[in-house]
Design a protein around this motif. Structure first.
Motif, PDB file in Angstrom:
ATOM      1  N   ILE A  77      -0.281  -6.788 -10.333  1.00  9.59           N
ATOM      2  CA  ILE A  77      -0.553  -6.114  -9.052  1.00  9.59           C
ATOM      3  C   ILE A  77      -1.726  -6.771  -8.343  1.00  9.59           C
ATOM      4  O   ILE A  77      -1.685  -7.012  -7.127  1.00  9.59           O
ATOM      5  CB  ILE A  77      -0.798  -4.612  -9.273  1.00  9.59           C
ATOM      6  CG1 ILE A  77       0.517  -3.921  -9.640  1.00  9.59           C
ATOM      7  CG2 ILE A  77      -1.416  -3.962  -8.035  1.00  9.59           C
ATOM      8  CD1 ILE A  77       0.356  -2.502 -10.116  1.00  9.59           C
ATOM      9  N   LEU A  78      -2.785  -7.082  -9.083  1.00  2.14           N
ATOM     10  CA  LEU A  78      -3.940  -7.750  -8.466  1.00  2.14           C
ATOM     11  C   LEU A  78      -3.575  -9.125  -7.936  1.00  2.14           C
ATOM     12  O   LEU A  78      -4.008  -9.522  -6.852  1.00  2.14           O
ATOM     13  CB  LEU A  78      -5.091  -7.853  -9.468  1.00  2.14           C
ATOM     14  CG  LEU A  78      -5.760  -6.530  -9.835  1.00  2.14           C
ATOM     15  CD1 LEU A  78      -6.751  -6.740 -10.957  1.00  2.14           C
ATOM     16  CD2 LEU A  78      -6.426  -5.914  -8.629  1.00  2.14           C
ATOM     17  N   ARG A  79      -2.747  -9.873  -8.689  1.00  2.12           N
ATOM     18  CA  ARG A  79      -2.291 -11.182  -8.221  1.00  2.12           C
ATOM     19  C   ARG A  79      -1.458 -11.045  -6.955  1.00  2.12           C
ATOM     20  O   ARG A  79      -1.645 -11.787  -5.988  1.00  2.12           O
ATOM     21  CB  ARG A  79      -1.474 -11.884  -9.302  1.00  2.12           C
ATOM     22  CG  ARG A  79      -0.946 -13.249  -8.870  1.00  2.12           C
ATOM     23  CD  ARG A  79      -0.053 -13.893  -9.903  1.00  2.12           C
ATOM     24  NE  ARG A  79       0.925 -13.007 -10.481  1.00  2.12           N
ATOM     25  CZ  ARG A  79       2.070 -12.622  -9.875  1.00  2.12           C
ATOM     26  NH1 ARG A  79       2.354 -13.053  -8.674  1.00  2.12           N
ATOM     27  NH2 ARG A  79       2.910 -11.809 -10.494  1.00  2.12           N
ATOM     28  N   GLN A  80      -0.571 -10.046  -6.934  1.00  2.00           N
ATOM     29  CA  GLN A  80       0.275  -9.840  -5.759  1.00  2.00           C
ATOM     30  C   GLN A  80      -0.562  -9.448  -4.539  1.00  2.00           C
ATOM     31  O   GLN A  80      -0.306  -9.912  -3.426  1.00  2.00           O
ATOM     32  CB  GLN A  80       1.326  -8.763  -6.042  1.00  2.00           C
ATOM     33  CG  GLN A  80       2.350  -8.622  -4.955  1.00  2.00           C
ATOM     34  CD  GLN A  80       3.185  -9.871  -4.783  1.00  2.00           C
ATOM     35  OE1 GLN A  80       3.640 -10.452  -5.756  1.00  2.00           O
ATOM     36  NE2 GLN A  80       3.368 -10.300  -3.553  1.00  2.00           N
ATOM     37  N   ARG A  81      -1.582  -8.629  -4.742  1.00  2.00           N
ATOM     38  CA  ARG A  81      -2.465  -8.266  -3.625  1.00  2.00           C
ATOM     39  C   ARG A  81      -3.187  -9.482  -3.073  1.00  2.00           C
ATOM     40  O   ARG A  81      -3.326  -9.644  -1.862  1.00  2.00           O
ATOM     41  CB  ARG A  81      -3.492  -7.223  -4.082  1.00  2.00           C
ATOM     42  CG  ARG A  81      -2.930  -5.851  -4.249  1.00  2.00           C
ATOM     43  CD  ARG A  81      -4.019  -4.890  -4.665  1.00  2.00           C
ATOM     44  NE  ARG A  81      -3.469  -3.563  -4.894  1.00  2.00           N
ATOM     45  CZ  ARG A  81      -4.159  -2.551  -5.383  1.00  2.00           C
ATOM     46  NH1 ARG A  81      -5.440  -2.724  -5.705  1.00  2.00           N
ATOM     47  NH2 ARG A  81      -3.601  -1.384  -5.561  1.00  2.00           N
ATOM     48  N   PHE A  82      -3.650 -10.348  -3.984  1.00  2.00           N
ATOM     49  CA  PHE A  82      -4.337 -11.551  -3.530  1.00  2.00           C
ATOM     50  C   PHE A  82      -3.383 -12.471  -2.771  1.00  2.00           C
ATOM     51  O   PHE A  82      -3.737 -13.022  -1.731  1.00  2.00           O
ATOM     52  CB  PHE A  82      -4.967 -12.290  -4.717  1.00  2.00           C
ATOM     53  CG  PHE A  82      -5.544 -13.610  -4.343  1.00  2.00           C
ATOM     54  CD1 PHE A  82      -6.657 -13.701  -3.525  1.00  2.00           C
ATOM     55  CD2 PHE A  82      -4.959 -14.788  -4.784  1.00  2.00           C
ATOM     56  CE1 PHE A  82      -7.187 -14.923  -3.159  1.00  2.00           C
ATOM     57  CE2 PHE A  82      -5.481 -16.013  -4.435  1.00  2.00           C
ATOM     58  CZ  PHE A  82      -6.593 -16.079  -3.614  1.00  2.00           C
ATOM     59  N   THR A  86      -3.646 -13.601   1.089  1.00  2.00           N
ATOM     60  CA  THR A  86      -3.667 -15.015   1.453  1.00  2.00           C
ATOM     61  C   THR A  86      -2.656 -15.318   2.549  1.00  2.00           C
ATOM     62  O   THR A  86      -2.951 -16.049   3.494  1.00  2.00           O
ATOM     63  CB  THR A  86      -3.381 -15.886   0.213  1.00  2.00           C
ATOM     64  OG1 THR A  86      -4.363 -15.586  -0.774  1.00  2.00           O
ATOM     65  CG2 THR A  86      -3.442 -17.353   0.542  1.00  2.00           C
ATOM     66  N   LEU A  87      -1.470 -14.753   2.434  1.00  2.98           N
ATOM     67  CA  LEU A  87      -0.450 -14.985   3.456  1.00  2.98           C
ATOM     68  C   LEU A  87      -0.816 -14.335   4.791  1.00  2.98           C
ATOM     69  O   LEU A  87      -0.564 -14.871   5.850  1.00  2.98           O
ATOM     70  CB  LEU A  87       0.898 -14.456   2.972  1.00  2.98           C
ATOM     71  CG  LEU A  87       1.549 -15.254   1.858  1.00  2.98           C
ATOM     72  CD1 LEU A  87       2.793 -14.537   1.362  1.00  2.98           C
ATOM     73  CD2 LEU A  87       1.892 -16.646   2.326  1.00  2.98           C
ATOM     74  N   TYR A  88      -1.431 -13.155   4.712  1.00  3.53           N
ATOM     75  CA  TYR A  88      -1.749 -12.421   5.934  1.00  3.53           C
ATOM     76  C   TYR A  88      -2.950 -13.022   6.657  1.00  3.53           C
ATOM     77  O   TYR A  88      -2.991 -13.087   7.880  1.00  3.53           O
ATOM     78  CB  TYR A  88      -2.012 -10.950   5.594  1.00  3.53           C
ATOM     79  CG  TYR A  88      -2.232 -10.080   6.793  1.00  3.53           C
ATOM     80  CD1 TYR A  88      -1.166  -9.693   7.588  1.00  3.53           C
ATOM     81  CD2 TYR A  88      -3.510  -9.650   7.138  1.00  3.53           C
ATOM     82  CE1 TYR A  88      -1.355  -8.897   8.694  1.00  3.53           C
ATOM     83  CE2 TYR A  88      -3.715  -8.854   8.237  1.00  3.53           C
ATOM     84  CZ  TYR A  88      -2.639  -8.478   9.017  1.00  3.53           C
ATOM     85  OH  TYR A  88      -2.834  -7.697  10.109  1.00  3.53           O
ATOM     86  N   LEU A 100     -10.845  -9.892  -3.471  1.00  3.61           N
ATOM     87  CA  LEU A 100      -9.610  -9.736  -4.243  1.00  3.61           C
ATOM     88  C   LEU A 100      -9.460 -10.848  -5.275  1.00  3.61           C
ATOM     89  O   LEU A 100      -9.028 -10.599  -6.406  1.00  3.61           O
ATOM     90  CB  LEU A 100      -8.397  -9.727  -3.311  1.00  3.61           C
ATOM     91  CG  LEU A 100      -8.193  -8.471  -2.483  1.00  3.61           C
ATOM     92  CD1 LEU A 100      -7.056  -8.660  -1.495  1.00  3.61           C
ATOM     93  CD2 LEU A 100      -7.919  -7.283  -3.374  1.00  3.61           C
ATOM     94  N   MET A 101      -9.839 -12.064  -4.900  1.00  6.84           N
ATOM     95  CA  MET A 101      -9.749 -13.172  -5.839  1.00  6.84           C
ATOM     96  C   MET A 101     -10.722 -12.979  -6.999  1.00  6.84           C
ATOM     97  O   MET A 101     -10.375 -13.233  -8.159  1.00  6.84           O
ATOM     98  CB  MET A 101     -10.030 -14.501  -5.136  1.00  6.84           C
ATOM     99  CG  MET A 101      -9.731 -15.692  -6.017  1.00  6.84           C
ATOM    100  SD  MET A 101      -9.794 -17.244  -5.139  1.00  6.84           S
ATOM    101  CE  MET A 101     -11.524 -17.605  -5.245  1.00  6.84           C
TER     102      MET A 101
END
Length: 154
Positions: A77-82, A86-88, A100-101
């Protein structure tokens, strides 16, 4: 259609013994839960089990596997949030997504400290031995990754 008052009293007399205990006793004592997954009670860990207690060791292994799956999901979940951040935040993502990183890197480090190098068939005992060996190493040589302590000259 109009109901007779006497008919309503009869219906109330029939329903009251069933409805009143439910509304006054059962519903107030029910636990309202905000989650939809099953909650397991915590069992004794592997270091609290006797060596010949197979049931305790089995429960400790099952709890270890559940805990590992939960920790895997937390890291995912933390990786997906990061990645979403990054994309946004495309050009400024290294500045805006830094908290987040950092959180993801810390969670990954903690996951590796606990579960890293154990393999897919690890159980509670192997994880406990890894923790024990790490503590012994840190007592003798200092924190892992800091290099070994100098031998004291006598």
């Amino acid at each position: 259609m109009f109901f007779n008052i006497d008919a309503l009293k009869i219906v109330y007399c029939i329903n009251a013994p069933c409805v009143n205990p439910t509304e006054s006793i059962v519903e107030p004592n029910q636990q309202k839960q905000n989650w939809y997954h099953q909650r397991f009670r915590r069992v004794p860990t592997i270091d609290q089990c006797y060596t010949d207690d197979a049931v305790c060791r089995f429960e400790a292994d099952q709890q270890f596997r559940r805990d590992r799956m939960v920790d895997n999901e937390i890291v995912n979940i933390l990786r997906q949030r990061f990645e979403d951040c990054t994309l946004y935040e495309a050009p400024d993502h290294m500045v805006k997504c830094r908290p987040l990183m950092d959180q993801y890197e810390k969670a990954t480090e903690n996951w590796f400290i606990k579960y890293g190098d154990l393999g897919g068939y690890a159980n509670a005992k192997t994880a406990y031995m890894k923790q024990k060996h790490r503590l012994i190493w840190e007592r003798r040589h200092g924190p892992v990754g800091s290099g070994m302590k100098e031998e004291a000259a006598h």
